[in-house]
Design a protein around this motif. Sequence first.
Motif, PDB file in Angstrom:
ATOM      1  N   ALA A 187      22.481  17.067 -99.573  1.00 37.88           N
ATOM      2  CA  ALA A 187      23.085  16.670 -98.285  1.00 37.88           C
ATOM      3  C   ALA A 187      22.147  15.749 -97.509  1.00 37.88           C
ATOM      4  CB  ALA A 187      23.419  17.917 -97.468  1.00 37.88           C
ATOM      5  N   ASP A 188      20.860  16.075 -97.490  1.00 41.66           N
ATOM      6  CA  ASP A 188      19.889  15.239 -96.764  1.00 41.66           C
ATOM      7  C   ASP A 188      19.911  13.800 -97.273  1.00 41.66           C
ATOM      8  OD1 ASP A 188      18.982  17.306 -95.190  1.00 41.66           O
ATOM      9  OD2 ASP A 188      17.215  17.741 -96.417  1.00 41.66           O
ATOM     10  N   LEU A 194      30.188  15.054 -98.367  1.00 43.43           N
ATOM     11  CA  LEU A 194      29.117  14.197 -97.847  1.00 43.43           C
ATOM     12  C   LEU A 194      28.902  12.979 -98.734  1.00 43.43           C
ATOM     13  CD1 LEU A 194      26.553  16.861 -96.640  1.00 43.43           C
ATOM     14  CD2 LEU A 194      27.156  14.828 -95.337  1.00 43.43           C
ATOM     15  N   LEU A 201      15.350  12.753 -89.897  1.00 42.96           N
ATOM     16  CA  LEU A 201      16.101  13.891 -90.411  1.00 42.96           C
ATOM     17  C   LEU A 201      15.186  15.112 -90.395  1.00 42.96           C
ATOM     18  CD1 LEU A 201      18.852  14.222 -91.817  1.00 42.96           C
ATOM     19  CD2 LEU A 201      17.708  13.759 -93.976  1.00 42.96           C
ATOM     20  N   VAL A 247      22.949  11.920 -96.031  1.00 46.27           N
ATOM     21  CA  VAL A 247      22.740  11.519 -94.633  1.00 46.27           C
ATOM     22  C   VAL A 247      21.795  10.322 -94.563  1.00 46.27           C
ATOM     23  CG1 VAL A 247      21.824  12.251 -92.394  1.00 46.27           C
ATOM     24  CG2 VAL A 247      23.207  13.830 -93.749  1.00 46.27           C
ATOM     25  N   GLU A 251      26.227  13.674 -90.084  1.00 39.66           N
ATOM     26  CA  GLU A 251      25.218  14.508 -89.424  1.00 39.66           C
ATOM     27  C   GLU A 251      25.779  15.917 -89.182  1.00 39.66           C
ATOM     28  OE1 GLU A 251      22.136  13.209 -88.477  1.00 39.66           O
ATOM     29  OE2 GLU A 251      22.546  11.096 -88.901  1.00 39.66           O
ATOM     30  N   ASP A 307      23.064  22.964 -93.560  1.00 39.82           N
ATOM     31  CA  ASP A 307      21.838  23.651 -93.141  1.00 39.82           C
ATOM     32  C   ASP A 307      22.131  25.106 -92.768  1.00 39.82           C
ATOM     33  OD1 ASP A 307      20.317  21.411 -93.592  1.00 39.82           O
ATOM     34  OD2 ASP A 307      20.265  20.771 -91.508  1.00 39.82           O
ATOM     35  N   ASP A 311      28.298  17.364 -90.844  1.00 38.53           N
ATOM     36  CA  ASP A 311      28.460  18.033 -92.138  1.00 38.53           C
ATOM     37  C   ASP A 311      27.124  18.581 -92.620  1.00 38.53           C
ATOM     38  OD1 ASP A 311      31.078  17.277 -92.039  1.00 38.53           O
ATOM     39  OD2 ASP A 311      30.880  15.614 -93.451  1.00 38.53           O
ATOM     40  N   ASP A 312      26.073  17.801 -92.360  1.00 36.75           N
ATOM     41  CA  ASP A 312      24.747  18.234 -92.797  1.00 36.75           C
ATOM     42  C   ASP A 312      24.311  19.483 -92.027  1.00 36.75           C
ATOM     43  OD1 ASP A 312      22.319  17.958 -94.302  1.00 36.75           O
ATOM     44  OD2 ASP A 312      21.365  17.234 -92.471  1.00 36.75           O
ATOM     45  N   GLU A 370      20.973  21.626-100.268  1.00 31.15           N
ATOM     46  CA  GLU A 370      20.520  21.172 -98.953  1.00 31.15           C
ATOM     47  C   GLU A 370      19.871  19.784 -99.059  1.00 31.15           C
ATOM     48  OE1 GLU A 370      16.919  21.859 -97.710  1.00 31.15           O
ATOM     49  OE2 GLU A 370      17.455  20.884 -95.836  1.00 31.15           O
TER      50      GLU A 370
END
Lengths: 218, 218
Positions: free
Chosen positions: A194-195, A131, A216, A198, A151, A158, A153-154, A191
């Motif tokens: 990753a956010d 990411l 998000l 994004v 998105e 999750d 990958d996120d 997590e």
Amino acid sequence: MRDAYQEQLDNLADELAGMCDQVADAMAKATTSLLESDLQLAEEVITSDIRIDELRANAEEKAFALLALQAPVATDLRTVVSAIHGAGDIERMGDLALHVAQAARRRHPQPVLPTEIGPYFAEMGRVGVELAHKAGEVIRTRDLGRAEELERDDDAMDDLHRHMFTVLMDPAWTHGVGPAVDITLLARFYERYADHAVAVARRIVYVVTGRMPGPLAV
Amino acid sequence: MRDAYQEQLDNLADELAGMCDQVADAMAKATTSLLESDLQLAEEVITSDIRIDELRANAEEKAFALLALQAPVATDLRTVVSAIHGAGDIERMGDLALHVAQAARRRHPQPVLPTEIGPYFAEMGRVGVELAHKAGEVIRTRDLGRAEELERDDDAMDDLHRHMFTVLMDPAWTHGVGPAVDITLLARFYERYADHAVAVARRIVYVVTGRMPGPLAV
């Protein structure tokens, strides 16, 4: 004059993309330090976070100078404001990699993770690093298709994050409260990492299209 | 023209300060919903988070318009850029209050917290709400003494956060893994909420002094 200005904008984007690669590297090392209880690697991540903080301050200063001296409008203005946001997000990704390394250091020479949990974090690390690299690519190329990939990958991140809770809440969990607390926080760090990646990509979508993608889920 | 511009700057500050009061209110209600397993209150916090997101988008749009149309420099430019950062921090505080309310809803009608843990979260809630109101005050008044107070309040939050881990790791902990996981995340939400309030105040220090206070321990 106009060319020097365009060059400054391009430099700013290059610097941000470079920061993405650095926090990808930090998270790759932090994950290895976590999985292999590698103290030296953990220390390396912890020490080099200062560098990422400096890069963020530097990027923000450059963005500020562009605003003050060039008074950009329209797409250029969006680019500069997005760079300010992006620098913040990427620095935070560095902080989160740092937290992972700190957890590895705190428990050393004990491993933080029970053996069967390692593979989940290896995967979270892999997805996170990808990411971060992709966010850098989106900054460099403004490729909206690539931005959409983040998105997905996120979503994978999750799912991994949620799955960790299922594992912890399972009556078969035998490792007690201490490791559960560590894993809860660590999973959260990945997590959030990753956010932020994004969020960086979404800001680029905004620069290109003038519209922010939907919020998000956080 | 200059007066209308100054008024726009002042309006932006007022809006941000108002957002601080709203996320203070959200965290106060979220904490009560957590401590009293009050589903209706939790729902109220969850529903009203959309409003905070809208206010953030609105504040950012206004900041953007100021940059595009007025091309501010020096202190005014710092003010506008800080407003963009501040709006992001305050929105995130709203998200964290939302997470607390979601935890209360998820376990309802069961309480999330064992009885003896309640008072710690009551105190984290109290400190958090105070931090949010003080951040709003700092935006309104640019009072640097007040801004320093937030650092001390944040230390108090960090102490509470750390103490929760001591409680969870104690061999006397009898509530098992599930509540420990919930408490780990909840304590983190309050601690991050406080960090963002401090970040808002620090940006105002930067506006006034031209220098950023040292980085926040995260």
